[in-house]
Design a protein around this motif. Structure first.
Motif, short mmCIF file in Angstrom:
data_model
loop_
_atom_site.label_atom_id
_atom_site.label_comp_id
_atom_site.label_asym_id
_atom_site.label_seq_id
_atom_site.Cartn_x
_atom_site.Cartn_y
_atom_site.Cartn_z
N SER A 182 9.84 -6.06 7.76
CA SER A 182 10.17 -4.64 7.65
C SER A 182 9.20 -3.79 8.46
O SER A 182 9.60 -2.79 9.09
N PHE A 183 7.93 -4.17 8.49
CA PHE A 183 6.97 -3.43 9.31
C PHE A 183 7.26 -3.62 10.80
O PHE A 183 7.14 -2.68 11.58
N VAL A 184 7.65 -4.83 11.18
CA VAL A 184 8.02 -5.08 12.57
C VAL A 184 9.19 -4.20 12.98
O VAL A 184 9.23 -3.65 14.09
N ALA A 185 10.16 -4.06 12.07
CA ALA A 185 11.36 -3.26 12.37
C ALA A 185 11.06 -1.77 12.39
O ALA A 185 11.83 -0.98 12.96
N GLY A 186 9.93 -1.35 11.80
CA GLY A 186 9.56 0.06 11.78
C GLY A 186 10.10 0.75 10.54
O GLY A 186 11.26 1.16 10.52
N ASN A 187 9.28 0.87 9.52
CA ASN A 187 9.73 1.44 8.25
C ASN A 187 8.85 2.60 7.79
O ASN A 187 8.74 2.87 6.60
N ASP A 188 8.24 3.31 8.75
CA ASP A 188 7.29 4.36 8.40
C ASP A 188 7.91 5.48 7.56
O ASP A 188 7.28 5.99 6.64
N SER A 189 9.13 5.87 7.87
CA SER A 189 9.74 6.96 7.12
C SER A 189 10.00 6.57 5.67
O SER A 189 9.80 7.38 4.76
N VAL A 190 10.42 5.32 5.45
CA VAL A 190 10.63 4.84 4.09
C VAL A 190 9.30 4.77 3.35
O VAL A 190 9.18 5.18 2.19
N LEU A 191 8.27 4.24 4.02
CA LEU A 191 6.95 4.15 3.41
C LEU A 191 6.43 5.53 3.03
O LEU A 191 5.88 5.72 1.93
N ALA A 192 6.58 6.50 3.92
CA ALA A 192 6.10 7.84 3.64
C ALA A 192 6.77 8.42 2.40
O ALA A 192 6.12 9.04 1.55
N GLU A 193 8.07 8.19 2.26
CA GLU A 193 8.79 8.69 1.09
C GLU A 193 8.31 7.99 -0.18
O GLU A 193 8.11 8.64 -1.22
N TRP A 194 8.09 6.69 -0.12
CA TRP A 194 7.60 5.97 -1.30
C TRP A 194 6.23 6.48 -1.71
O TRP A 194 5.96 6.63 -2.91
N PHE A 195 5.36 6.74 -0.75
CA PHE A 195 4.04 7.26 -1.08
C PHE A 195 4.14 8.67 -1.67
O PHE A 195 3.45 9.00 -2.63
N ARG A 196 4.99 9.52 -1.08
CA ARG A 196 5.14 10.89 -1.59
C ARG A 196 5.65 10.89 -3.03
O ARG A 196 5.14 11.60 -3.89
N VAL A 197 6.66 10.08 -3.28
CA VAL A 197 7.30 10.09 -4.60
C VAL A 197 6.42 9.43 -5.66
O VAL A 197 6.32 9.92 -6.78
N SER A 198 5.78 8.33 -5.30
CA SER A 198 4.97 7.60 -6.29
C SER A 198 3.61 8.23 -6.52
O SER A 198 3.03 8.12 -7.61
N GLY A 199 3.05 8.87 -5.50
CA GLY A 199 1.71 9.43 -5.59
C GLY A 199 0.61 8.40 -5.37
O GLY A 199 -0.57 8.70 -5.54
N ALA A 200 0.98 7.18 -4.99
CA ALA A 200 0.00 6.11 -4.78
C ALA A 200 -0.81 6.36 -3.51
O ALA A 200 -0.32 6.97 -2.55
N ASP A 201 -2.04 5.87 -3.50
CA ASP A 201 -2.88 5.90 -2.31
C ASP A 201 -2.86 4.55 -1.59
O ASP A 201 -2.90 4.50 -0.36
N VAL A 202 -2.84 3.49 -2.36
CA VAL A 202 -2.78 2.12 -1.83
C VAL A 202 -1.71 1.37 -2.60
O VAL A 202 -1.64 1.46 -3.83
N ILE A 203 -0.87 0.63 -1.88
CA ILE A 203 0.11 -0.25 -2.51
C ILE A 203 -0.25 -1.69 -2.14
O ILE A 203 -0.36 -2.02 -0.96
N ALA A 204 -0.43 -2.52 -3.16
CA ALA A 204 -0.70 -3.94 -2.96
C ALA A 204 0.51 -4.74 -3.41
O ALA A 204 0.93 -4.66 -4.56
N SER A 205 1.07 -5.51 -2.47
CA SER A 205 2.31 -6.26 -2.70
C SER A 205 2.10 -7.70 -2.27
O SER A 205 1.04 -8.08 -1.78
N THR A 206 3.16 -8.54 -2.47
CA THR A 206 3.10 -9.93 -2.02
C THR A 206 4.50 -10.47 -1.74
O THR A 206 4.92 -10.55 -0.62
N HIS A 207 5.25 -10.88 -2.71
CA HIS A 207 6.62 -11.41 -2.72
C HIS A 207 7.13 -12.10 -1.47
O HIS A 207 7.60 -13.22 -1.51
N THR A 208 7.05 -11.43 -0.31
CA THR A 208 7.79 -11.88 0.88
C THR A 208 7.04 -12.93 1.69
O THR A 208 7.54 -13.40 2.71
N CYS A 209 5.84 -13.29 1.26
CA CYS A 209 5.16 -14.52 1.69
C CYS A 209 4.51 -14.49 3.07
O CYS A 209 3.89 -15.46 3.47
N LEU A 210 4.64 -13.41 3.83
CA LEU A 210 3.92 -13.25 5.09
C LEU A 210 3.04 -12.00 4.99
O LEU A 210 3.47 -10.98 4.46
#
Length: 318
Positions: A182-210
């Motif tokens: 998703s980062f390779v494809a370019g997802n900055d606008s989606v990320l910005a919305e998730w940060f705005r709505v959630s109020g998070a400063d850092v998101i730590a994820s894993t699931h997708t294995c890379l």
């Protein structure tokens, strides 16, 4: 018509980004280790504990946070109990694997919600692995009960920042919105919305294995996404080490694979140099050649992936 098992996302996996940091808990420790995709590897867990001890010898108190899929290859009664008892002593959120072991969802298969670009053979093998693990988990109802009580995400207040720990993405336990692809494809606008709505400063994820490490400015503040890939197997080209996410206001003791430093905050992907030989001996007994786990994962264990460190860093394009 192909089965949707392993590709569809159960409704129970869903949540809204606005709900993710409505409740938050204060962290008193100096360093966070966010450990995703341990995959039942006890030798990786040994090494992570040693890494934390080394920090503590330097005066850094470390909090271990497991954000899912700590079960996967641990397909024996003894190893299943060992991994779960060790992990559940810490702060934990569910991954899809752990969710499906606690309370299987009809038609979910492995619960991976694999996108179309993932080969159907991978999906089928993961579903078969899950069937074996579910049969094993049914023999351990006490562990199933403990797993069923775990949250799908946590928001931690760390140094005045909101650290959102989840497994998939801010909309689903098994979401692929924070995948390397998703980062390779370019997802900055989606990320910005998730940060705005959630109020998070850092998101730590894993699931997708890379692994992936992203930084960008949203509402005049630097925001960071760290996807550690897998703590329990190799993530980079010709590199058999696992990775975890380290978050702290001190520099890491060892050289990170990738890192971001901003106003004293360090977010780093740290290598986990576990005993691969010992793990392969155990893995091969549990998952011999031609088993679904061996076909899907053994080559990666001994060779890593196609990624180099420079391929996992994604500055914002906005």
């Amino acid at each position: 018509m192909a089965s949707s098992e392993g590709r569809s996302c159960p409704l129970a996996y869903r949540y809204h980004p606005a709900s993710l940091c409505q409740e938050a808990s204060q962290v008193s420790e100096d360093v966070l280790y966010v450990i995703g995709g341990l995959y039942g590897n006890p030798f990786a867990l040994d090494e992570i504990e040693q890494m934390a001890l080394a920090e503590e010898r330097q005066g850094h108190r470390v909090k271990l946070v497991f954000n899912g899929d700590f079960n996967w290859f641990n397909a024996s009664d003894a190893l299943f109990r060992q991994i779960n008892n060790r992990v559940l002593d810490h702060t934990v959120t569910l991954g899809n694997v752990d969710f499906e072991l606690a309370a299987p969802s009809v038609g979910a298969g492995c619960g991976c919600a694999y996108p179309d670009f993932v080969d159907q053979g991978v999906v089928d093998r993961s579903n078969r692995m899950m069937e074996r693990l579910q049969a094993l988990a049914d023999e351990h109802p006490d562990i199933q009960k403990r797993l069923s009580g775990l949250p799908r995400f946590r928001c931690l207040i760390f140094g005045g920042l909101k650290i959102l720990v989840l497994h998939g993405d801010p909309e689903s336990l098994a979401g692929w919105g924070l995948a390397h692809e998703s980062f390779v494809a370019g997802n900055d606008s989606v990320l910005a919305e998730w940060f705005r709505v959630s109020g998070a400063d850092v998101i730590a994820s894993t699931h997708t294995c890379l692994p992936a490490l992203w930084s960008g400015v949203v509402n005049d503040r630097l925001r960071v996404v760290a996807n550690n890939g897998s703590a329990g197997m190799g993530n980079l080209r010709s590199d058999t080490r696992g990775l975890i996410t380290r978050i702290g206001f001190t520099s890491p003791l060892a050289e990170p694979v990738a890192g971001i430093e901003h106003r004293g905050l360090n977010v780093s992907l740290m290598p986990v140099a576990y005993d691969l030989g010992a793990w392969l001996l155990q893995f091969d007994r549990l998952w011999p050649a031609d088993s679904p786990a061996a076909v899907s994962y053994r080559y990666r264990m001994i060779s890593g992936t196609s990624l180099s460190p420079e391929h996992i860093i994604f500055p914002s394009n906005s």
